[in-house]
Design a protein around this motif. Sequence first.
Motif, PDB file in Angstrom:
ATOM      1  N   LYS A   1      44.990  43.990  46.287  1.00 56.90           N
ATOM      2  CA  LYS A   1      44.906  42.848  47.212  1.00 56.90           C
ATOM      3  C   LYS A   1      44.084  41.745  46.273  1.00 56.90           C
ATOM      4  O   LYS A   1      42.852  41.948  45.698  1.00 56.90           O
TER       5      LYS A   1
ATOM      6  N   ILE B   1      50.005  36.041  45.618  1.00 53.39           N
ATOM      7  CA  ILE B   1      49.888  37.358  46.372  1.00 53.39           C
ATOM      8  C   ILE B   1      51.340  38.120  46.267  1.00 53.39           C
ATOM      9  O   ILE B   1      51.021  39.605  46.178  1.00 53.39           O
TER      10      ILE B   1
ATOM     11  N   GLN C   1      51.588  41.990  44.352  1.00 48.72           N
ATOM     12  CA  GLN C   1      52.219  43.154  44.849  1.00 48.72           C
ATOM     13  C   GLN C   1      53.170  43.688  44.085  1.00 48.72           C
ATOM     14  O   GLN C   1      53.424  44.986  43.760  1.00 48.72           O
TER      15      GLN C   1
ATOM     16  N   ILE D   1      41.509  41.361  41.789  1.00 50.38           N
ATOM     17  CA  ILE D   1      42.284  42.081  42.722  1.00 50.38           C
ATOM     18  C   ILE D   1      41.610  43.426  42.894  1.00 50.38           C
ATOM     19  O   ILE D   1      41.227  44.046  41.847  1.00 50.38           O
TER      20      ILE D   1
END
Lengths: 143, 143, 143
Positions: A114, A26, A30, A110
Amino acid sequence: MKSIIYRIEIQTRHETELINITPRVIDLIQTSGVKDGTVFVLSLHTTTAITVNEGLPDLEKDITGLIHNLVPEENTYYHARFLPSDGQMAVNAPSHLRGALLGFQVFFPIQDGKILTGARQTIYFVELDGPQARAYVVQVMGE
Amino acid sequence: MKSIIYRIEIQTRHETELINITPRVIDLIQTSGVKDGTVFVLSLHTTTAITVNEGLPDLEKDITGLIHNLVPEENTYYHARFLPSDGQMAVNAPSHLRGALLGFQVFFPIQDGKILTGARQTIYFVELDGPQARAYVVQVMGE
Amino acid sequence: MKSIIYRIEIQTRHETELINITPRVIDLIQTSGVKDGTVFVLSLHTTTAITVNEGLPDLEKDITGLIHNLVPEENTYYHARFLPSDGQMAVNAPSHLRGALLGFQVFFPIQDGKILTGARQTIYFVELDGPQARAYVVQVMGE
């Protein structure tokens, strides 16, 4: 289209061990800045696995039990001989075979920056011949 | 590059059940308008699977038999205890382990707007702890 | 973004056989000219597999032994009857089930025009119902 590749080092601590790498995946999505695309997670070894399951310690033990049942230590294997390339006896045939059953890679979409997973899906790096220094790759593809 | 994500709801009807989702995947590729790329199909649960096999009812029964043989209901599992998060006893350890063996995701190329599969390859959503309301994701990536 | 799809014909020679296709995949990536992206490798059959393991003949025998142990020839299968579509008896249920356990597809990142694998990762096309004329697909996606 961007393709950003991260190589993550990991030190395992047990012979067989499931390590939750979801938070790391995760974070890297980002970091990549990719908003729409796919993340690919794969191990670089043949005596490890990548699997997905609900993130519960009892299930981690059950997965360990399953692969030890299906690939018992005490069976006879061809890969149990002196390996000149390693300078030692190969004793990890079961580790290779357990990896072949679990698989060693997964992907997830994605969306809006996210990862899209089910609520209970946890991504595990699975050590099958530890403890060792290991590495896996997270590739983020998209825009 | 386009990334189009579809979330498909599905109501299963049996404890273990293989549901042919190939026509749905083909429809969604056409809907997406993507001509060249890849389609990713994945389940959002940890007690289901996605698998590919020849689309014959007798093979569906054999796959069911295989995973019940390899992960017997009557074994002892750690994941068989009261789960505060669910407010009930966990009794589905075998479902989780069967999913780990089959895997929960596949991909296929898209060429000239069409999925590229072998003539006998059928994509199955596999219920392993039903009946339940379930969901899977079809992501179409490409141009 | 480019999506280049290669269909590779392969003649297998044994009932069960692991064939190292890594050099072919590497060649096709170079041929494609793609520098950054992903390579997808998948079989077009339901009685074959694609797997990754260390490229050692003894491990190839152990993988063969594993899938024969887990899916024995002598079990009773539903898929053992006259198939009008084939004009003959189906006798290859175990081949289908062995494929379901090993999986039939893998992917790897492409970085600077080269496939990113671990040092010991060898890509195998696995015949499970040979000898036969077979085909697999290598899709190179990226820029």
